[in-house]
Design a protein around this motif. Structure first.
Motif, PDB file in Angstrom:
ATOM      1  N   VAL A  35       0.849  -1.195   0.000  1.00  0.00           N
ATOM      2  CA  VAL A  35       0.000   0.000   0.000  1.00  0.00           C
ATOM      3  C   VAL A  35       0.885   1.246   0.000  1.00  0.00           C
ATOM      4  O   VAL A  35       1.806   1.369   0.808  1.00  0.00           O
ATOM      5  N   GLY A  36       0.626   2.155  -0.926  1.00  0.00           N
ATOM      6  CA  GLY A  36       1.419   3.366  -1.070  1.00  0.00           C
ATOM      7  C   GLY A  36       2.443   3.300  -2.180  1.00  0.00           C
ATOM      8  O   GLY A  36       2.985   4.330  -2.584  1.00  0.00           O
ATOM      9  N   SER A  37       2.724   2.105  -2.699  1.00  0.00           N
ATOM     10  CA  SER A  37       3.661   1.986  -3.811  1.00  0.00           C
ATOM     11  C   SER A  37       3.069   2.620  -5.059  1.00  0.00           C
ATOM     12  O   SER A  37       1.857   2.565  -5.289  1.00  0.00           O
ATOM     13  N   SER A  38       3.932   3.196  -5.906  1.00  0.00           N
ATOM     14  CA  SER A  38       3.445   3.816  -7.139  1.00  0.00           C
ATOM     15  C   SER A  38       4.583   3.968  -8.138  1.00  0.00           C
ATOM     16  O   SER A  38       5.757   3.903  -7.783  1.00  0.00           O
ATOM     17  N   PHE A  39       4.216   4.165  -9.384  1.00  0.00           N
ATOM     18  CA  PHE A  39       5.163   4.543 -10.427  1.00  0.00           C
ATOM     19  C   PHE A  39       4.448   5.480 -11.390  1.00  0.00           C
ATOM     20  O   PHE A  39       3.214   5.488 -11.477  1.00  0.00           O
ATOM     21  N   THR A  40       5.220   6.283 -12.117  1.00  0.00           N
ATOM     22  CA  THR A  40       4.661   7.216 -13.097  1.00  0.00           C
ATOM     23  C   THR A  40       5.337   7.003 -14.436  1.00  0.00           C
ATOM     24  O   THR A  40       6.562   7.029 -14.536  1.00  0.00           O
ATOM     25  N   LEU A  41       4.530   6.771 -15.469  1.00  0.00           N
ATOM     26  CA  LEU A  41       5.019   6.589 -16.831  1.00  0.00           C
ATOM     27  C   LEU A  41       4.016   7.200 -17.799  1.00  0.00           C
ATOM     28  O   LEU A  41       2.809   7.096 -17.593  1.00  0.00           O
ATOM     29  N   ALA A  42       4.526   7.823 -18.856  1.00  0.00           N
ATOM     30  CA  ALA A  42       3.669   8.350 -19.924  1.00  0.00           C
ATOM     31  C   ALA A  42       2.542   9.227 -19.398  1.00  0.00           C
ATOM     32  O   ALA A  42       1.434   9.213 -19.921  1.00  0.00           O
ATOM     33  N   GLY A  43       2.815   9.991 -18.355  1.00  0.00           N
ATOM     34  CA  GLY A  43       1.812  10.896 -17.829  1.00  0.00           C
ATOM     35  C   GLY A  43       0.754  10.249 -16.978  1.00  0.00           C
ATOM     36  O   GLY A  43      -0.281  10.863 -16.709  1.00  0.00           O
ATOM     37  N   VAL A  44       0.950   9.021 -16.546  1.00  0.00           N
ATOM     38  CA  VAL A  44      -0.022   8.321 -15.705  1.00  0.00           C
ATOM     39  C   VAL A  44       0.686   7.789 -14.463  1.00  0.00           C
ATOM     40  O   VAL A  44       1.736   7.154 -14.563  1.00  0.00           O
ATOM     41  N   THR A  45       0.101   8.061 -13.292  1.00  0.00           N
ATOM     42  CA  THR A  45       0.610   7.504 -12.039  1.00  0.00           C
ATOM     43  C   THR A  45      -0.291   6.364 -11.605  1.00  0.00           C
ATOM     44  O   THR A  45      -1.497   6.533 -11.451  1.00  0.00           O
ATOM     45  N   VAL A  46       0.310   5.181 -11.434  1.00  0.00           N
ATOM     46  CA  VAL A  46      -0.409   3.998 -10.962  1.00  0.00           C
ATOM     47  C   VAL A  46      -0.001   3.741  -9.518  1.00  0.00           C
ATOM     48  O   VAL A  46       1.196   3.631  -9.222  1.00  0.00           O
ATOM     49  N   SER A  47      -0.975   3.668  -8.610  1.00  0.00           N
ATOM     50  CA  SER A  47      -0.703   3.505  -7.183  1.00  0.00           C
ATOM     51  C   SER A  47      -1.448   2.300  -6.628  1.00  0.00           C
ATOM     52  O   SER A  47      -2.542   1.960  -7.082  1.00  0.00           O
ATOM     53  N   VAL A  48      -0.841   1.661  -5.617  1.00  0.00           N
ATOM     54  CA  VAL A  48      -1.504   0.597  -4.872  1.00  0.00           C
ATOM     55  C   VAL A  48      -2.182   1.236  -3.669  1.00  0.00           C
ATOM     56  O   VAL A  48      -1.523   1.784  -2.792  1.00  0.00           O
ATOM     57  N   THR A  49      -3.505   1.199  -3.617  1.00  0.00           N
ATOM     58  CA  THR A  49      -4.237   1.843  -2.528  1.00  0.00           C
ATOM     59  C   THR A  49      -4.856   0.854  -1.545  1.00  0.00           C
ATOM     60  O   THR A  49      -5.330   1.257  -0.484  1.00  0.00           O
ATOM     61  N   ALA A  50      -4.847  -0.444  -1.878  1.00  0.00           N
ATOM     62  CA  ALA A  50      -5.323  -1.470  -0.942  1.00  0.00           C
ATOM     63  C   ALA A  50      -4.682  -2.792  -1.318  1.00  0.00           C
ATOM     64  O   ALA A  50      -4.450  -3.069  -2.499  1.00  0.00           O
ATOM     65  N   CYS A  51      -4.384  -3.613  -0.295  1.00  0.00           N
ATOM     66  CA  CYS A  51      -3.738  -4.896  -0.548  1.00  0.00           C
ATOM     67  C   CYS A  51      -3.993  -5.826   0.633  1.00  0.00           C
ATOM     68  O   CYS A  51      -3.765  -5.445   1.787  1.00  0.00           O
ATOM     69  N   ALA A  52      -4.470  -7.048   0.375  1.00  0.00           N
ATOM     70  CA  ALA A  52      -4.707  -8.016   1.442  1.00  0.00           C
ATOM     71  C   ALA A  52      -4.634  -9.417   0.863  1.00  0.00           C
ATOM     72  O   ALA A  52      -5.148  -9.683  -0.227  1.00  0.00           O
ATOM     73  N   LEU A  53      -3.987 -10.312   1.587  1.00  0.00           N
ATOM     74  CA  LEU A  53      -3.872 -11.707   1.182  1.00  0.00           C
ATOM     75  C   LEU A  53      -4.613 -12.601   2.161  1.00  0.00           C
ATOM     76  O   LEU A  53      -4.454 -12.475   3.375  1.00  0.00           O
ATOM     77  N   THR A  54      -5.424 -13.494   1.620  1.00  0.00           N
ATOM     78  CA  THR A  54      -6.101 -14.505   2.428  1.00  0.00           C
ATOM     79  C   THR A  54      -5.510 -15.867   2.086  1.00  0.00           C
ATOM     80  O   THR A  54      -5.435 -16.240   0.912  1.00  0.00           O
ATOM     81  N   VAL A  55      -5.056 -16.594   3.094  1.00  0.00           N
ATOM     82  CA  VAL A  55      -4.506 -17.940   2.914  1.00  0.00           C
ATOM     83  C   VAL A  55      -5.324 -18.904   3.762  1.00  0.00           C
ATOM     84  O   VAL A  55      -5.419 -18.729   4.983  1.00  0.00           O
ATOM     85  N   ALA A  56      -5.912 -19.895   3.100  1.00  0.00           N
ATOM     86  CA  ALA A  56      -6.764 -20.868   3.796  1.00  0.00           C
ATOM     87  C   ALA A  56      -7.814 -20.158   4.642  1.00  0.00           C
ATOM     88  O   ALA A  56      -8.041 -20.482   5.801  1.00  0.00           O
ATOM     89  N   ASN A  57      -8.434 -19.137   4.040  1.00  0.00           N
ATOM     90  CA  ASN A  57      -9.517 -18.360   4.650  1.00  0.00           C
ATOM     91  C   ASN A  57      -9.066 -17.467   5.805  1.00  0.00           C
ATOM     92  O   ASN A  57      -9.895 -16.935   6.530  1.00  0.00           O
ATOM     93  N   ALA A  58      -7.752 -17.282   5.991  1.00  0.00           N
ATOM     94  CA  ALA A  58      -7.247 -16.397   7.043  1.00  0.00           C
ATOM     95  C   ALA A  58      -6.544 -15.203   6.405  1.00  0.00           C
ATOM     96  O   ALA A  58      -5.689 -15.363   5.526  1.00  0.00           O
TER      97      ALA A  58
END
Length: 237
Positions: A35-58
């Motif tokens: 969360v908070g990672s980003s890059f900018t290319l060709a006039g567009v900034t792509v950011s990670v605004t949410a991230c969650a992993l579920t393993v075996a329903n946890a």
């Protein structure tokens, strides 16, 4: 005075052309997927605004070791696009590598936000692909990637659903300056039909199709028309 004006218009057209024709190739940018990672290319900034992993329903939070790789590429017909690829490390290890028969689902939920910078580009499409493998062709159906496209003109769209090795899933819309992609990458190895099957997700690709903004395109066309005017004057002389 007239020649100076035409020269200025030509210069403006050349500048616009260099900015809005095919984007120059760029070295891919790699950032840790969190969360908070980003890059900018060709006039567009792509950011990670949410991230969650579920393993075996946890829920175990955002996983470590994943990478978001941005690149400035050409799409179908030579159209400019920005791609964002989700992989583990340098891509030599899979995102998911799971054996069937256990209780639960591996599920990675992500939200990617794309915003234009300085009004240089507009976003006209979003496309989703997934790479992976399974021990049998039938088991490929138990791994997949889906996403909803939110914030585009006319509302939301989704889900786009991609399967390993399957065709690109794409939605096009009127140009916009920003949108969100809510992604869900999973393998459903708990299915009784799989037994001891082996499923692997190696990477998930996201691309954003780009077009020039109307004002900049108009400037480019004006510059091209000015070049034609100079040529006609030279022939007359």
């Amino acid at each position: 005075m007239r020649r100076g004006f035409v020269a200025r218009m030509v210069a403006a057209g050349i500048v616009a052309g260099s900015a809005y024709a095919a984007p120059a190739s760029a070295t891919p940018i790699s950032v840790a997927l969190q969360v908070g990672s980003s890059f900018t290319l060709a006039g567009v900034t792509v950011s990670v605004t949410a991230c969650a992993l579920t393993v075996a329903n946890a829920n175990v939070g955002c996983p470590s070791g994943l990478t978001l790789v941005g690149d400035n590429t050409m799409g179908a017909g030579g159209a400019p696009q920005v791609t964002a690829t989700i992989m583990r490390g340098d891509g030599s290890a899979p995102i998911f590598d799971a054996l069937g028969g256990y209780a639960g689902v591996n599920d990675l939920s992500l939200t990617l936000t794309a915003m234009t910078v300085g009004g240089v580009k507009t976003i006209k499409s979003a496309a989703l692909t997934m790479n992976g493998s399974a021990d049998t062709a039938a088991n490929l159906q138990y791994i997949g990637a889906g996403e909803s496209v939110i914030g585009m003109p006319g509302g939301s769209f989704g889900p786009l659903n991609a399967v390993a090795g399957g065709p690109t899933q794409k939605v096009a819309f009127a140009p916009t300056s920003g949108l969100m992609l809510v992604k869900d990458i999973n393998d459903r190895t708990a299915s009784a039909a799989i037994g001891s099957g082996h499923m692997i997700v190696t990477s998930v690709g996201q691309s954003y199709g780009l077009v020039p903004e109307p004002a900049s395109l108009a400037l480019l066309l004006t510059g091209m028309a000015s070049i034609g005017l100079i040529r006609r004057r030279r022939r007359a002389i």
